[in-house]
Every structure is written in C-alpha cells, then in structure tokens.
Design an enzyme around this catalytic site. Sequence first.
Site, mmCIF file in Angstrom:
data_model
loop_
_atom_site.group_PDB
_atom_site.id
_atom_site.type_symbol
_atom_site.label_atom_id
_atom_site.label_comp_id
_atom_site.label_asym_id
_atom_site.label_seq_id
_atom_site.Cartn_x
_atom_site.Cartn_y
_atom_site.Cartn_z
ATOM 1 N N ARG A 175 9.098 -9.934 5.485
ATOM 2 C CA ARG A 175 8.119 -9.255 4.625
ATOM 3 C C ARG A 175 8.265 -7.753 4.733
ATOM 4 O O ARG A 175 8.076 -7.014 3.777
ATOM 5 C CB ARG A 175 6.713 -9.665 5.059
ATOM 6 C CG ARG A 175 5.635 -8.826 4.422
ATOM 7 C CD ARG A 175 4.279 -9.205 4.871
ATOM 8 N NE ARG A 175 3.296 -8.281 4.380
ATOM 9 C CZ ARG A 175 2.860 -8.246 3.125
ATOM 10 N NH1 ARG A 175 3.330 -9.100 2.267
ATOM 11 N NH2 ARG A 175 1.969 -7.376 2.737
ATOM 12 N N ILE A 186 -8.394 -11.872 9.310
ATOM 13 C CA ILE A 186 -7.330 -11.098 8.653
ATOM 14 C C ILE A 186 -6.477 -11.978 7.738
ATOM 15 O O ILE A 186 -6.245 -11.646 6.571
ATOM 16 C CB ILE A 186 -6.408 -10.413 9.696
ATOM 17 C CG1 ILE A 186 -7.233 -9.645 10.727
ATOM 18 C CG2 ILE A 186 -5.371 -9.531 9.005
ATOM 19 C CD1 ILE A 186 -7.843 -8.358 10.248
ATOM 20 N N ARG A 246 12.186 -13.568 16.558
ATOM 21 C CA ARG A 246 11.944 -12.490 15.573
ATOM 22 C C ARG A 246 11.212 -11.330 16.209
ATOM 23 O O ARG A 246 11.402 -10.177 15.851
ATOM 24 C CB ARG A 246 11.091 -13.022 14.407
ATOM 25 C CG ARG A 246 11.822 -13.915 13.443
ATOM 26 C CD ARG A 246 10.997 -14.130 12.194
ATOM 27 N NE ARG A 246 10.594 -12.841 11.621
ATOM 28 C CZ ARG A 246 9.627 -12.702 10.706
ATOM 29 N NH1 ARG A 246 8.976 -13.765 10.279
ATOM 30 N NH2 ARG A 246 9.319 -11.529 10.219
ATOM 31 N N LYS A 281 7.891 -3.971 17.871
ATOM 32 C CA LYS A 281 8.505 -4.444 16.616
ATOM 33 C C LYS A 281 7.828 -3.787 15.407
ATOM 34 O O LYS A 281 8.493 -3.301 14.490
ATOM 35 C CB LYS A 281 8.343 -5.960 16.514
ATOM 36 C CG LYS A 281 8.579 -6.539 15.119
ATOM 37 C CD LYS A 281 8.502 -8.042 15.063
ATOM 38 C CE LYS A 281 7.134 -8.562 14.755
ATOM 39 N NZ LYS A 281 6.700 -8.476 13.360
ATOM 40 N N CYS A 299 4.929 -15.715 4.861
ATOM 41 C CA CYS A 299 5.303 -16.665 5.900
ATOM 42 C C CYS A 299 4.131 -17.636 6.056
ATOM 43 O O CYS A 299 3.230 -17.688 5.244
ATOM 44 C CB CYS A 299 5.665 -15.986 7.205
ATOM 45 S SG CYS A 299 4.495 -14.845 7.815
ATOM 46 N N ARG A 354 0.969 -13.274 1.198
ATOM 47 C CA ARG A 354 1.146 -11.897 1.658
ATOM 48 C C ARG A 354 1.256 -10.997 0.405
ATOM 49 O O ARG A 354 2.316 -10.549 0.046
ATOM 50 C CB ARG A 354 2.390 -11.783 2.532
ATOM 51 C CG ARG A 354 2.439 -12.760 3.696
ATOM 52 C CD ARG A 354 1.402 -12.502 4.773
ATOM 53 N NE ARG A 354 1.633 -11.302 5.544
ATOM 54 C CZ ARG A 354 2.445 -11.234 6.606
ATOM 55 N NH1 ARG A 354 3.127 -12.280 6.952
ATOM 56 N NH2 ARG A 354 2.601 -10.109 7.279
ATOM 57 N N ASP A 369 -2.561 -10.651 15.779
ATOM 58 C CA ASP A 369 -1.281 -11.117 16.341
ATOM 59 C C ASP A 369 -1.432 -11.708 17.730
ATOM 60 O O ASP A 369 -0.501 -12.345 18.237
ATOM 61 C CB ASP A 369 -0.268 -9.974 16.377
ATOM 62 C CG ASP A 369 0.105 -9.524 14.972
ATOM 63 O OD1 ASP A 369 0.665 -8.438 14.829
ATOM 64 O OD2 ASP A 369 -0.207 -10.267 14.028
HETATM 65 C C1 EPZ Z 1 1.260 -6.056 9.610
HETATM 66 O O1 EPZ Z 1 1.456 -6.952 8.521
HETATM 67 C C2 EPZ Z 1 2.049 -6.630 10.780
HETATM 68 N N1 EPZ Z 1 3.469 -6.687 10.446
HETATM 69 C C3 EPZ Z 1 1.531 -8.046 11.087
HETATM 70 O O2 EPZ Z 1 2.259 -8.520 12.236
HETATM 71 C C4 EPZ Z 1 0.048 -7.941 11.443
HETATM 72 O O3 EPZ Z 1 -0.453 -9.236 11.654
HETATM 73 C C5 EPZ Z 1 -0.710 -7.276 10.276
HETATM 74 O O4 EPZ Z 1 -0.133 -5.983 9.985
HETATM 75 C C6 EPZ Z 1 -2.185 -7.063 10.598
HETATM 76 O O5 EPZ Z 1 -2.309 -6.286 11.749
HETATM 77 C C7 EPZ Z 1 4.197 -5.540 10.550
HETATM 78 O O6 EPZ Z 1 3.688 -4.482 10.883
HETATM 79 C C8 EPZ Z 1 5.666 -5.670 10.267
HETATM 80 P P1 EPZ Z 1 -1.744 -6.113 6.275
HETATM 81 P P2 EPZ Z 1 0.977 -6.526 7.036
HETATM 82 O O7 EPZ Z 1 -1.166 -5.499 5.062
HETATM 83 O O8 EPZ Z 1 1.254 -5.096 6.796
HETATM 84 C C9 EPZ Z 1 -4.005 -8.442 2.866
HETATM 85 C C10 EPZ Z 1 3.440 -10.080 13.540
HETATM 86 O O9 EPZ Z 1 3.171 -11.210 13.994
HETATM 87 N N2 EPZ Z 1 -3.272 -7.580 1.927
HETATM 88 O O10 EPZ Z 1 -2.614 -5.303 7.168
HETATM 89 O O11 EPZ Z 1 1.517 -7.516 6.088
HETATM 90 C C11 EPZ Z 1 -3.084 -9.477 3.511
HETATM 91 O O12 EPZ Z 1 -2.932 -10.589 2.662
HETATM 92 C C12 EPZ Z 1 3.057 -9.715 12.112
HETATM 93 O O13 EPZ Z 1 4.041 -9.176 14.179
HETATM 94 C C13 EPZ Z 1 -3.592 -7.615 0.568
HETATM 95 O O14 EPZ Z 1 -4.472 -8.350 0.143
HETATM 96 O O15 EPZ Z 1 -0.592 -6.756 7.173
HETATM 97 C C14 EPZ Z 1 -3.802 -9.828 4.773
HETATM 98 O O16 EPZ Z 1 -4.779 -10.812 4.506
HETATM 99 C C15 EPZ Z 1 2.351 -10.852 11.382
HETATM 100 N N3 EPZ Z 1 -2.890 -6.825 -0.296
HETATM 101 C C16 EPZ Z 1 -4.487 -8.508 5.154
HETATM 102 O O17 EPZ Z 1 -4.486 -7.695 3.978
HETATM 103 C C17 EPZ Z 1 -1.894 -5.975 0.140
HETATM 104 O O18 EPZ Z 1 -1.295 -5.254 -0.691
HETATM 105 C C18 EPZ Z 1 -3.776 -7.754 6.271
HETATM 106 O O19 EPZ Z 1 -2.501 -7.458 5.816
HETATM 107 C C19 EPZ Z 1 -1.587 -5.953 1.512
HETATM 108 C C20 EPZ Z 1 -2.285 -6.753 2.392
#
Ligand code: EPZ
Length: 420
Positions: A94, A328, A398, A22, A118, A123, A306
């Site tokens: 998202r 995370i 999803r 995904k 979510c 996020r 995840d």
């Molecule tokens: C991706 O989300 C995945 N989703 C998530 O999978 C996964 O949990 C996550 O990466 C971490 O591995 C997809 O790839 C579609 P991040 P993403 O940006 O990109 C903070 C699932 O269950 N952050 O690495 O949103 C954020 O708040 C989903 O399949 C900022 O502060 O994750 C979080 O605490 C859930 N500012 C941390 O970084 C930003 O601009 C990690 O977020 C961006 C992120």
Amino acid sequence: MEKFLIEGGKSLKGSLSIKGAKNSMLPIMAASVLNSSPRDVELKNIPIIQDMFVMKQILQSLGMEVKSAGNTLLISSRNLDSYSIPDRLMREMRSSVFLMGPLLGRLGRVRVTYPGGCSIGPRPVDLHLKGLEALGAKIEENNGYIFASTSGLRGADIHLDYPSVGATENLMMAAVLARGKTVIYNVAKEPEIVDLQNFLNAMGGRVKGAGTETLRIEGVDSLESCSYRIIPDRIVAGTILMAAAATGGEVLLKGIIPAHLDAVVAKMKEAGVIIRSTEDSLEVLNGRLKAVKTLRTLPYPGFPTDLQAPMMALLAIAEGESVIVESIFEARFRHAHELNKMNARISVNGRTAFIEGVKKLSGTTVHTSDLRAGAALVIAGLAAEGSTVVSDVSHIDRGYERLERDLQKLGAKIERAVEI
Ligand code: EPZ
C-alpha cells in the site's frame, strides 16, 4: 512458503537493540525522489525487511539507483525518468501510494493503480486525492488507475477529515516543493510524521508542526541530498515487550525512544506487567497478568492499532475479561480465530473483541493473515504449552527483520522451516 516452529513455555531473558522503523523508512525512501542534486541520499538504521525491498524495486522502476550496504541505503535520483509505478509493485504494498506527492512535486505527474487493500480492511485513498487536488493536481481515475498531473503545485489550506498517517505524509511531501505556503489541519501526529519532517528539512525543506495537529509548510524551489538516521521501530519494540510479558520473562530493550510507547507501556502496566524505563530503554520484569477493562486503538498518542493483535495474544492469558475496540481499521481481528484454535476464549462483534483470559494456551498449527496478526501468533506460540506451527511467515517478514533470530537471542525455541 516458510513457517515458524515454536516450542512454547520458555521465559524470554536478555537484552536486545531495536532496528529502524518500517513506517518511517517507507515514506522517507519515497521522499528521496525529491532530491534534485547529483549526490545520493544516505539513509541509516534501515531494517532489512521485505517492504524495504519492494520500495527499492519501486524506486528502481522509476529509473533511480538504490544501493544497500548492511542497514544503510544510498539512493540516487539523478536518472529519475518515469512517473508510472508498475501494477505488480503497487499491489504488493500500500505504501506505494506515498510516491504520489513526491512524483507530482518533482515531475508534475504520477500514475498508480489503487493500492492493494490488505486483509485488515479497505484502504481508501480519498483523503490523499482530495489534498493533492487542493494543491493544484488534476486527478483522473479510470479502470483502476489514478493519473494525477499539474503544471505546478501551489500552497493551500487543507483540512483532513481524518488524521490519516499516509495522507499526512503524502501531502507533506507534495507541499514541500509547492509554490507558497501550505497549512494542513487535523494531521496525524505519529513519531514517523516527525521523522519525515526532519528528513525533508535536512534536505532543505521548510516544514513545521509535525507531532501537532497542524503542519505548516513553506514551499522551496528544490531539495538536496542528505544523510539521515531513521528512528527506532516502536511497533517492533512493543511486540518484543509483549512477548517477554506473555512468557513471564525479563527482557531489556535498548536504543529505543520510550516516549513513543507511552500509551503501550501504560496499558501493559494496567495488565499487570512490571516495566522499568530509562531515557533510551525499557525493561519488562515478570508480573502477574490481569485483564484490562477496555483497550481502544486510537491515532497517536493513543494505543497504536499495529500493537492491537500482539496485545490480544497477551490478554488471552491474563486473568479476567478484557475488551478491545479496534477503532482504526474495519477488519483487524482475524488473529482472534487463530488464537481460539489455541484454546483462547475470544469473541468478536464488529469492531469489539471480548477476551476471557485462560490459564494456558495450547500449541497447534495456526495461519498468518497479515503482518501484526502473525506477530500475535508467534507471541501466543511462545507462551503456549507444546509446539506451535505459524504458517506463511512472509507476512511477518514484511515488518520484522528475522524475528526468529531476535527471539532466539532471548532464549526462545523458534526455528524457520520451509512449508512442504
Ligand atoms: C499507516 O497506514 C501505517 N502504514 C499502518 O501500519 C498503520 O496501521 C496506520 O498508518 C495507522 O497508524 C505505514 O505507515 C506504511 P491511515 P495508513 O491512512 O497510512 C482510513 C503496519 O502494520 N483512510 O492512517 O494506510 C483508513 O481506511 C501498517 O505497519 C481513509 O478513509 O493508515 C483507515 O481506516 C498496517 N481515507 C484509517 O483511515 C484515506 O484516504 C487509518 O488509515 C486514508 C485513510
């Protein structure tokens, strides 16, 4: 709404092939916007999951055509004619934020609402916006909308404050058509980042370094169509392995990339699970479950956030006290409360959960708050004594293609039913 009815206590047995990832599919579908040739992009090994349909609707709302046949998608961007994503679709998922980079690269403008947070915590997208500004985008934010525009993106040096998966992907997709060279430091190293790099390069992009801390991108004038096969889903694979271990089963997963699960396999072995691997398969054999001192979720190649919830369901019946630190996301322990309804003994303090293993969980009705929490409750129901009802499985749909069918193939007593 639909629910799962589960009869616990059956050991899972058999073999299964795992479908496409995904979290690879979503950015790669968004990147198909960058194709300026008249021919379609062909994506293979696509999982038929709810998030795919939402991304399909987003692309169609931009004027693109998306045709699906089985696990293959054909995406044409010939008639791309909009840069504004409908609020309803933005709020549903998202990953709609991934359209910012490609639309800026292709059309020089994009308008989105803030992506829905979510139930795993806020996020933010500040890292995305900061990086797009560095590439020459003008960002305006007012009453919940973000409007970004540029007269032409140009290469830049970008230092990410945190190795955000989404920000890494968004900026890679923006830089691939920017004029000149872009270097992005402190990027995420997930396998899905490598998959996106390989897809962009198959379209004629010049991206290097995915899987390491630093991405180097030479901008090109345009990108062409290509045919590309998505990597297998390491999170779905890990979920099934944990379900097998929790039920004392013996399950072989084929067509996967075991190296993507190194940290997960190491932690499961520490918990007493017997696992055998070949170059494209992993096999769980029955072992005696025991607590793990500390499990800390980390950016790749650390233990993936995840799989934190599915692992908590496994540790809930492992002898001894385990500790999980969720580093995370801020609020990714909502499944603990539901597991406690099944007689688990879990206490949560901020980002740390303390799990005292019990001999047996007891079936009852539990509620799904998010995708991976739902998967954890299914695992707990399969291992528990008696019947479990897992409500609102739309969250699970999803990210898992008919999870109940995969589990039925392995002998589980699980049925989908309509919530009346
Ligand atoms: C991706 O989300 C995945 N989703 C998530 O999978 C996964 O949990 C996550 O990466 C971490 O591995 C997809 O790839 C579609 P991040 P993403 O940006 O990109 C903070 C699932 O269950 N952050 O690495 O949103 C954020 O708040 C989903 O399949 C900022 O502060 O994750 C979080 O605490 C859930 N500012 C941390 O970084 C930003 O601009 C990690 O977020 C961006 C992120």
